[in-house]
Write a protein that holds these residues in place. Structure first.
Motif, mmCIF file in Angstrom:
data_model
loop_
_atom_site.group_PDB
_atom_site.id
_atom_site.type_symbol
_atom_site.label_atom_id
_atom_site.label_comp_id
_atom_site.label_asym_id
_atom_site.label_seq_id
_atom_site.Cartn_x
_atom_site.Cartn_y
_atom_site.Cartn_z
ATOM 1 N N THR A 323 36.094 94.888 51.094
ATOM 2 C CA THR A 323 35.779 96.294 51.354
ATOM 3 C C THR A 323 34.518 96.768 50.637
ATOM 4 N N ASP A 324 33.840 95.864 49.933
ATOM 5 C CA ASP A 324 32.604 96.219 49.226
ATOM 6 C C ASP A 324 31.438 96.191 50.211
ATOM 7 N N ALA A 325 30.911 97.360 50.522
ATOM 8 C CA ALA A 325 29.849 97.469 51.527
ATOM 9 C C ALA A 325 28.589 96.710 51.107
ATOM 10 N N ALA A 326 28.257 96.742 49.802
ATOM 11 C CA ALA A 326 27.041 96.078 49.333
ATOM 12 C C ALA A 326 27.140 94.563 49.511
ATOM 13 N N LEU A 327 28.335 94.002 49.246
ATOM 14 C CA LEU A 327 28.497 92.561 49.372
ATOM 15 C C LEU A 327 28.416 92.103 50.829
ATOM 16 N N LYS A 328 28.839 92.969 51.744
ATOM 17 C CA LYS A 328 28.788 92.604 53.161
ATOM 18 C C LYS A 328 27.360 92.373 53.637
ATOM 19 N N GLN A 329 26.415 92.995 52.966
ATOM 20 C CA GLN A 329 25.018 92.855 53.356
ATOM 21 C C GLN A 329 24.379 91.615 52.741
ATOM 22 N N ASN A 330 25.101 90.945 51.836
ATOM 23 C CA ASN A 330 24.545 89.769 51.157
ATOM 24 C C ASN A 330 25.598 88.659 51.118
ATOM 25 N N PRO A 331 25.693 87.847 52.191
ATOM 26 C CA PRO A 331 26.725 86.802 52.270
ATOM 27 C C PRO A 331 26.692 85.812 51.105
ATOM 28 N N GLU A 332 25.483 85.501 50.606
ATOM 29 C CA GLU A 332 25.375 84.521 49.522
ATOM 30 C C GLU A 332 26.027 85.052 48.248
ATOM 31 N N VAL A 333 25.765 86.323 47.922
ATOM 32 C CA VAL A 333 26.383 86.926 46.738
ATOM 33 C C VAL A 333 27.891 87.042 46.933
ATOM 34 N N TYR A 334 28.312 87.358 48.174
ATOM 35 C CA TYR A 334 29.745 87.466 48.457
ATOM 36 C C TYR A 334 30.453 86.141 48.180
ATOM 37 N N GLN A 335 29.853 85.022 48.628
ATOM 38 C CA GLN A 335 30.453 83.717 48.379
ATOM 39 C C GLN A 335 30.557 83.424 46.892
ATOM 40 N N GLN A 336 29.534 83.794 46.134
ATOM 41 C CA GLN A 336 29.562 83.587 44.692
ATOM 42 C C GLN A 336 30.680 84.394 44.042
ATOM 43 N N GLN A 337 30.811 85.651 44.476
ATOM 44 C CA GLN A 337 31.857 86.518 43.925
ATOM 45 C C GLN A 337 33.251 86.003 44.304
ATOM 46 N N ALA A 338 33.387 85.518 45.537
ATOM 47 C CA ALA A 338 34.683 84.999 45.985
ATOM 48 C C ALA A 338 35.093 83.770 45.161
#
Length: 513
Positions: A323-338
């Motif tokens: 649900t983090d809108a900022a992470l949705k715009q950056n798939p690479e950062v999202y994968q790191q956070q996941a």
């Protein structure tokens, strides 16, 4: 005359009883609908919160022998859903035949008394229209569910054959039949069935025609809820063949894939033991036989309460990422956070001091079999005291012991690398020479760095660890020395000194006159 009157009276009485019973069970079912939907929503929220959907029902119309309603799947209010936009929904049409002898069951000559029989099909709307296009404007599935008076359900799921073509795109599916049984509370269920074949034609990013086919998919599994509110059970999936072709040329064929997973609770009811067995009977790439493989993995002593805590915390934090809108715009950062969420929560699972066993992971061809075995006993780091001053102390917080062995027959490795070389375009003779050089070079390098040995024409390696001591191929050494073999820094090691400033050379002395 009297006998006729009596017979008619009996028939009328039976009809009145059946009508009254059907009306009563229909009303009883109506009273349970809200409970059943609430139970389903609770299970979705518990097991798949990231789905972001909920169930409801609408347009309920109760009759004497049959009733009708619609079951609606829609996004949870205030949340974003990757499949459904706000206002969209998936609707299931439900026709309910009342008991005690539902008409839909009588047509199948099923005379077992039951509360109701429900026929479920998909409704064609803006969300489901693509499925109806593939299924030639019919529901892609039909479900017949029998509901017992105890509340248990048994569903026969018929997946309809599909045949769709649009330019270079094609989807063909033989259809399939599955049976799903569940108890009243949703704590136990079982699923079994099979599908004969499927085919997908598409175009990849290089504008090449790609085809994927499969044959004889079978599934059989069951699940049950534990006292610590987590599911365990047995699952078995088999697939006879999967083939991938590009531009009409067969690229890869996988045959005889079997996946067998089991999980159960220990005798004291506090921990979970799991086992996963995977086999692949044949792998061919561009008609080159690369061999067969298998894996047997066991994980024991998983603390049940810790597993539940891990599941809840991991699900909540993963949902927050979605649900983090900022992470949705950056798939690479999202994968790191996941990945960070996963690894940050993994220590929770060490509470029961689990044991991980691989026995074996292997690959076999006509010349031999490579095998890897591992036994890893873990600790609960929460029980450690004080601060770790060395790398060994840090590792010993989580690792009790490790024992692993690797064996690679030289002939097997040479045969495998020969097949790889032939895939790269080498002829039979050149491929064999290149493979032999590669394997000999690998063996020599392993010996040079003391990582592997070469005995009886087999490249081997053994590694044991306990209490800060490593035994590598029979040679004992401290953990710090082992890590230093690979040029890696260790905890507690002194920082390398800053290089001294270069000293200026003395000024040249003028020659004496």
């Amino acid at each position: 005359m009297k006998k006729s009157v009596v017979a008619v009276g009996v028939i009328v009485a039976l009809g009145a009883i059946w009508t009254g019973a059907s009306w009563f069970t229909g009303k009883q079912l109506e009273g349970r609908l809200a409970e059943m939907v609430a139970q389903a929503n609770s299970e979705i929220k518990r097991s798949a919160p990231e789905a972001g959907v909920e169930l409801s029902y609408q347009n309920y119309q109760r009759g004497v022998f049959t009733s009708h309603m619609e079951l609606v799947v829609k996004p949870v209010a205030g949340t974003e859903n990757p499949w459904l936009k706000p206002g969209q929904s998936v609707v299931l049409d439900e026709v309910v035949s009342h008991g005690p002898f539902p008409l839909a069951q009588l047509k199948k000559f099923n005379l077992i008394p039951s509360m109701a029989s429900v026929k479920t099909v998909l409704v064609n709307n803006d969300v489901t229209k693509p499925l109806f296009d593939i299924a030639k404007n019919t529901s892609p599935f039909e479900v017949q569910t029998r509901i017992s008076y105890a509340g248990d359900t048994s569903s026969d799921i018929a997946l309809k054959p599909l045949n769709y073509e649009n330019g270079n795109e094609k989807v063909a599916f033989s259809g399939g039949n599955f049976t799903l049984d569940a108890d009243r509370d949703g704590k136990t269920y079982s699923l079994s069935g099979e599908a004969q074949s499927g085919l997908v034609d598409a175009v990849n990013e290089f504008d090449q025609k790609v085809q994927l086919t499969f044959n004889n998919l079978k599934a059989d599994g069951n699940s049950r809820m534990t006292s610590f509110d987590e599911r365990i059970g047995d699952q078995k999936i088999s697939l006879e063949k999967v083939a991938i072709a590009v531009e009409g040329k067969e690229m890869a064929v996988l045959e005889g894939m079997d996946l067998d997973g089991k999980s159960d609770v220990s005798k004291d009811g506090k921990s979970i033991n799991t086992q996963l067995d995977y086999t692949l009977k044949s792998l061919k790439v561009q008609n080159q036989d690369l061999g067969t493989g298998k894996l047997s993995l066991k994980i024991g002593n998983i603390d049940g309460a810790a597993w539940h805590q891990f599941s809840q915390k991991y699900s909540q934090e993963s949902q927050a990422l979605l649900t983090d809108a900022a992470l949705k715009q950056n798939p690479e950062v999202y994968q790191q956070q996941a990945m960070a969420v996963l690894f940050n929560n993994l220590p929770i699972l060490l509470k029961g001091e689990p044991v991980i066993t691989v026995a074996p992971l292997s690959w076999k061809n006509s010349k031999g079999e490579t095998s890897f075995n591992l036994s890893l006993f873990l600790k609960d780091p929460a029980t450690a005291t004080g601060e770790a001053q060395t790398l060994a102390q840090e590792v010993d917080r989580s690792v009790k012991s490790l024992d692993s062995k690797l064996a690679i027959p030289v002939d097997m490795a040479t045969e495998f690398m020969t097949q790889i070389a032939k895939l790269e375009g080498y002829g039979e003779e050149d491929a064999g020479k290149l493979a032999s050089q590669q394997v000999k070079g690998l063996a020599a390098m392993g010996q040079m760095f003391r990582i592997t040995t070469l005995e009886n024409n087999t490249i081997g390696a053994s590694l044991q660890y306990a209490n800060g001591q490593v035994t590598l191929n029979g040679q004992k050494m401290p953990l710090e020395e082992f890590v230093g073999m690979f040029g890696m820094p260790t905890l507690g090691a002194p920082e390398p000194a800053e290089p001294a400033a270069p000293v200026a050379p003395p000024a040249p002395v003028a020659p004496q006159q």
